[in-house]
Design a protein around this motif. Structure first.
Motif, short mmCIF file in Angstrom:
data_model
loop_
_atom_site.label_atom_id
_atom_site.label_comp_id
_atom_site.label_asym_id
_atom_site.label_seq_id
_atom_site.Cartn_x
_atom_site.Cartn_y
_atom_site.Cartn_z
N LEU A 241 0.83 -1.20 0.00
CA LEU A 241 0.00 0.00 0.00
C LEU A 241 0.86 1.25 0.00
N ASP A 242 1.89 1.25 0.85
CA ASP A 242 2.78 2.41 0.95
C ASP A 242 3.43 2.75 -0.38
N VAL A 243 3.94 1.74 -1.05
CA VAL A 243 4.62 1.96 -2.33
C VAL A 243 3.65 2.57 -3.34
N LEU A 244 2.45 2.02 -3.44
CA LEU A 244 1.46 2.51 -4.39
C LEU A 244 1.04 3.95 -4.07
N PHE A 245 0.70 4.18 -2.80
CA PHE A 245 0.23 5.51 -2.40
C PHE A 245 1.32 6.56 -2.59
N ASP A 246 2.55 6.24 -2.19
CA ASP A 246 3.64 7.20 -2.34
C ASP A 246 3.81 7.63 -3.79
N LYS A 247 3.77 6.66 -4.70
CA LYS A 247 3.95 6.97 -6.11
C LYS A 247 2.80 7.81 -6.65
N LEU A 248 1.57 7.40 -6.35
CA LEU A 248 0.40 8.10 -6.88
C LEU A 248 0.30 9.53 -6.33
N ILE A 249 0.52 9.68 -5.02
CA ILE A 249 0.44 11.01 -4.42
C ILE A 249 1.55 11.91 -4.95
N LYS A 250 2.74 11.36 -5.11
CA LYS A 250 3.86 12.13 -5.65
C LYS A 250 3.56 12.59 -7.08
N ASP A 251 3.01 11.71 -7.91
CA ASP A 251 2.68 12.07 -9.29
C ASP A 251 1.65 13.19 -9.34
N ILE A 252 0.63 13.10 -8.48
CA ILE A 252 -0.40 14.14 -8.46
C ILE A 252 0.17 15.46 -7.96
N ALA A 253 1.06 15.40 -6.95
CA ALA A 253 1.69 16.63 -6.43
C ALA A 253 2.52 17.31 -7.51
N LEU A 254 3.24 16.52 -8.31
CA LEU A 254 4.03 17.08 -9.41
C LEU A 254 3.12 17.72 -10.46
N GLU A 255 1.99 17.10 -10.74
CA GLU A 255 1.04 17.66 -11.71
C GLU A 255 0.50 18.99 -11.21
N LEU A 256 0.22 19.06 -9.91
CA LEU A 256 -0.31 20.31 -9.36
C LEU A 256 0.71 21.44 -9.45
N GLU A 257 1.99 21.10 -9.29
CA GLU A 257 3.03 22.12 -9.40
C GLU A 257 3.09 22.71 -10.80
N ASP A 258 2.75 21.88 -11.79
CA ASP A 258 2.80 22.33 -13.18
C ASP A 258 1.50 22.96 -13.65
N ASP A 259 0.48 22.94 -12.79
CA ASP A 259 -0.83 23.48 -13.19
C ASP A 259 -0.74 24.98 -13.45
N ASP A 260 -1.54 25.44 -14.39
CA ASP A 260 -1.73 26.88 -14.56
C ASP A 260 -3.20 27.20 -14.37
N ASP A 261 -3.57 28.43 -14.51
CA ASP A 261 -4.94 28.84 -14.23
C ASP A 261 -5.94 28.27 -15.22
N ASP A 262 -5.47 27.80 -16.35
CA ASP A 262 -6.38 27.28 -17.36
C ASP A 262 -6.52 25.76 -17.30
N GLU A 263 -5.99 25.14 -16.26
CA GLU A 263 -6.04 23.69 -16.13
C GLU A 263 -7.48 23.22 -16.09
N ASP A 264 -7.75 22.09 -16.71
CA ASP A 264 -9.08 21.50 -16.75
C ASP A 264 -9.59 21.23 -15.33
N ASP A 265 -10.76 21.79 -15.01
CA ASP A 265 -11.31 21.65 -13.66
C ASP A 265 -11.63 20.20 -13.31
N ILE A 266 -12.02 19.40 -14.32
CA ILE A 266 -12.37 18.01 -14.04
C ILE A 266 -11.17 17.27 -13.50
N LYS A 267 -10.03 17.51 -14.07
CA LYS A 267 -8.82 16.83 -13.62
C LYS A 267 -8.48 17.23 -12.19
#
Length: 426
Positions: free
Chosen positions: A159-185
């Motif tokens: 569980l730890d391995v899966l969660f760490d990877k998924l949460i890290k990937d989403i955190a990186l995506e949020l760092e790259d977000d701009d104001d026009d990012e799709d709200d659904i995502k």
């Protein structure tokens, strides 16, 4: 006695026992299911409800359910064209996991990530496995010899391995977000929580991983298991299957929509009263967690008995749902008993508590029922169903397998037949 608890002692019975398995699998019981009753529990439950389990969120994620159910129907249709039987239990677990993962992580998991279905099943079994240390603390070392502790640690590591990877990937995506990012995502649960933390709008130290385990075990495993039981009961009772199919097909109509979309939508489902009766009757006979444990926070007098603090009490919903004082012919599958009845599963009618009761009742009722109704309506609309050759409906094996959610011991294998309604869709 349950009514006395709800009316007079609900707070005293508002803790959950923190077993060895719960501590290991739910990150020290920092989720909203097993954490002690108090301010942390209130805040975690509120955050989870507002950002995933509320009516507004459930309605918002309807497009996810529609898309995943459409994919499920197409898979079954391909098997139907080839006259192949299918392992419906396996398919239902997959679609439930996909719906939860898209709502929680904003994407469908694949490859090495796609292990939550398997892990949910393992967690369910481990949570109700016998732990020597919970009963006899001085013999806790025996759980190492039996392999129970190593099994807990193995699942926890995965569980730890899966969660760490998924949460890290989403955190990186949020760092790259701009104001026009799709709200659904951005609207998936983890993205929302991480964004609140990043913007300083989340004051508490939230254990996201513990909550995610709650959502996958409660949202995927119990939902797929309940759908499996509904279909099993319908296969065992062809007259009920025929009646619910007639209702669903009359409500939806023939030829409505186009072949690229699932035709049974949420508006249609709201009109399907008999389907809802079938679901309620299945929940009565097969409650997802029939022995929901509570732990007393203080000593109380209940039914003439003195119950000390810190005592585990099991509320036997299985027995309550089959009590002849409350139900006529309680062992029989009779959906009609809920017609013109106000009895519901929301925890107010104490003779019917498939999702628990009081403060610690399941907060995910809306989310689970929405998935359950969407999948079931489409399954009975698009296909006629038979058991594989040689099997007789009356003799269908309904043996239960012990776990956090009580599922069928033998997976449900069925033969889907395209109805005249779905032939033009191929």
């Amino acid at each position: 006695m349950l009514r006395e608890i709800v009316q007079n002692h609900d707070i005293a019975f508002s803790n959950r026992p923190r077993s060895t398995a719960a501590k290991a699998l739910f990150y020290g019981c920092t989720d909203f299911g097993f954490t002690p009753y108090g301010e942390y529990w209130r805040q975690v439950r509120k955050i989870s409800f507002v950002n995933l389990l509320s009516l507004r969120k459930v309605e918002w994620f309807q497009f996810v359910r529609d898309e995943e159910v459409e994919e499920l129907i197409n898979k079954i249709r391909r098997a139907s064209v080839k006259s192949e039987s299918i392992n419906l239990s396996e398919m239902l677990m997959a679609v439930s996991t996909n719906i939860v993962s898209r709502c929680v992580f904003g994407k469908k998991l694949s490859g090495e990530e796609d292990k939550f279905g398997e892990l949910s099943r393992r967690i369910s079994v481990l949570m109700l496995s016998f732990c020597v240390g919970d009963m006899f603390p001085y013999l806790r070392w025996m759980d190492l010899l039996t392999g129970f502790i190593p099994s807990l640690k193995q699942v926890s590591r995965e569980l730890d391995v899966l969660f760490d990877k998924l949460i890290k990937d989403i955190a990186l995506e949020l760092e790259d977000d701009d104001d026009d990012e799709d709200d659904i995502k951005k609207d998936d649960f983890v993205s929302t929580i991480l964004r609140l933390q990043r913007d300083g709008l989340l004051e508490m130290d939230l254990n996201i991983k513990a909550i995610l385990v709650n959502m996958f075990v409660g949202g995927a495993d119990t939902t797929s298991t309940t759908i499996e039981w509904v279909m099993a009961e319908l296969m065992k009772h062809p007259n009920v299957m025929k009646k619910v199919q007639e209702e669903v097909r009359n409500v939806v109509g023939k030829g409505k929509g186009n072949k690229s979309k699932v035709m049974v939508n949420a508006e249609d489902i709201n009109k399907m009263e008999y389907l809802k009766c079938v679901i309620k009757e299945t929940l009565r006979i097969h409650p997802p967690a029939p022995l929901a444990p509570r732990e007393t926070m203080a000593s109380v007098k209940l039914g003439g008995y003195d119950i000390p603090a810190n005592i585990t009490v099991f509320i036997n919903s299985f027995a309550i749902h089959r009590d002849p004082n409350w139900w006529d012919d309680p062992e029989e599958f009779i959906p009609e008993r809920f017609e013109n009845s106000s009895v519901d599963y929301k925890g107010q009618d104490l003779e019917f508590i498939p999702f628990g009761y009081g403060r610690r009742g399941c907060p995910g009722i809306l989310f689970g029922i929405a998935t359950l109704q969407c999948v079931m309506a489409n399954l009975v609309y698009w296909f006629d169903w038979k058991l594989p050759a040689g099997e007789i409906p009356h003799n269908l094996d309904m043996t239960e397998l012990n776990g956090l959610a009580i599922k069928k011991k033998r997976p449900l294998h069925v033969l889907p037949l395209m109805s005249h309604l779905s032939s033009f869709q191929v």
